[in-house]
Design a protein around this motif. Sequence first.
Motif, PDB file in Angstrom:
ATOM      1  N   THR A  25       0.731  -1.056  -0.045  1.00 23.49           N
ATOM      2  CA  THR A  25       0.112  -0.032  -0.120  1.00 23.49           C
ATOM      3  C   THR A  25       0.833   1.102  -0.075  1.00 23.49           C
ATOM      4  N   GLY A  26       0.355   2.423  -0.395  1.00 20.42           N
ATOM      5  CA  GLY A  26       1.272   3.633  -0.518  1.00 20.42           C
ATOM      6  C   GLY A  26       0.411   4.669  -1.285  1.00 20.42           C
ATOM      7  N   ALA A  27       1.061   5.654  -1.197  1.00 21.77           N
ATOM      8  CA  ALA A  27       0.456   6.884  -1.931  1.00 21.77           C
ATOM      9  C   ALA A  27       1.533   7.978  -2.509  1.00 21.77           C
ATOM     10  N   GLN A  28       1.432   8.727  -3.488  1.00 21.18           N
ATOM     11  CA  GLN A  28       2.114   9.331  -4.064  1.00 21.18           C
ATOM     12  C   GLN A  28       1.854  10.797  -4.181  1.00 21.18           C
TER      13      GLN A  28
ATOM     14  N   ARG B 214      -6.418   4.983  -6.632  1.00 22.20           N
ATOM     15  CA  ARG B 214      -7.382   5.922  -6.469  1.00 22.20           C
ATOM     16  C   ARG B 214      -6.726   7.162  -6.287  1.00 22.20           C
TER      17      ARG B 214
ATOM     18  N   GLU C  27      -7.125  11.444  -5.551  1.00 22.09           N
ATOM     19  CA  GLU C  27      -7.847  12.487  -4.792  1.00 22.09           C
ATOM     20  C   GLU C  27      -6.948  13.736  -4.709  1.00 22.09           C
TER      21      GLU C  27
ATOM     22  N   SER D 100      -3.126  13.223  -5.020  1.00 25.74           N
ATOM     23  CA  SER D 100      -2.532  12.030  -4.412  1.00 25.74           C
ATOM     24  C   SER D 100      -3.037  10.752  -4.919  1.00 25.74           C
TER      25      SER D 100
ATOM     26  N   HIS E 275      -3.226   6.928  -4.465  1.00 26.36           N
ATOM     27  CA  HIS E 275      -3.171   5.730  -3.571  1.00 26.36           C
ATOM     28  C   HIS E 275      -3.317   4.535  -4.453  1.00 26.36           C
ATOM     29  N   TYR E 276      -2.560   3.735  -3.596  1.00 27.96           N
ATOM     30  CA  TYR E 276      -2.730   2.106  -4.377  1.00 27.96           C
ATOM     31  C   TYR E 276      -2.783   1.092  -3.144  1.00 27.96           C
TER      32      TYR E 276
END
Length: 159
Positions: free
Chosen positions: A4-7, A95, A97, A104, A106-107
């Motif tokens: 999981t993570g976000a960038q 996703r 946002e 952002s 998100h995965y």
Amino acid sequence: MEFTGAQVIKASRAEVWKRLNDPATFQRCLPGCEQYQQGDDGDYDAVIVAAVGPIKARFKGTARFTGHQEGIGYHIEGSGSGGVAGFGKLGADIRLEDVEGGTSLHYVAAAQMGGKLAQIGSRLVGSVANKFLAEFFSRFEKLVSQEASPGGSLATSAE
């Protein structure tokens, strides 16, 4: 194995969405990608060279994108085989946002490995997978941010 993570990407959600759906962007951002093109069935065929510990292989696989929600996200199902090195399967939800300063991404992903890859240990495979994801998102962020900035273009972006 789960990831999981976000960038945060310094570009509008519309621009990030556009680039997430552009095969040329994916090919430029995927580490070791030699080929990435859409097949007749709508799936994408890819060839990626990767090394996991002592195992280096050319993986041939496919990716299918489903559940498109314009500007919000989608689901990716992928699988690949590296011959004697083994095989891998991936499912991921992406996703987007809005955030201050950009978008952002998100995965949440789940991967399965078999063959020699599975034998070398999930800790090493997980470490290499996290490095692969970090490199992909670094390249993607740089490419999309530069293109979205005033005066930016694909021709001047670095990989």
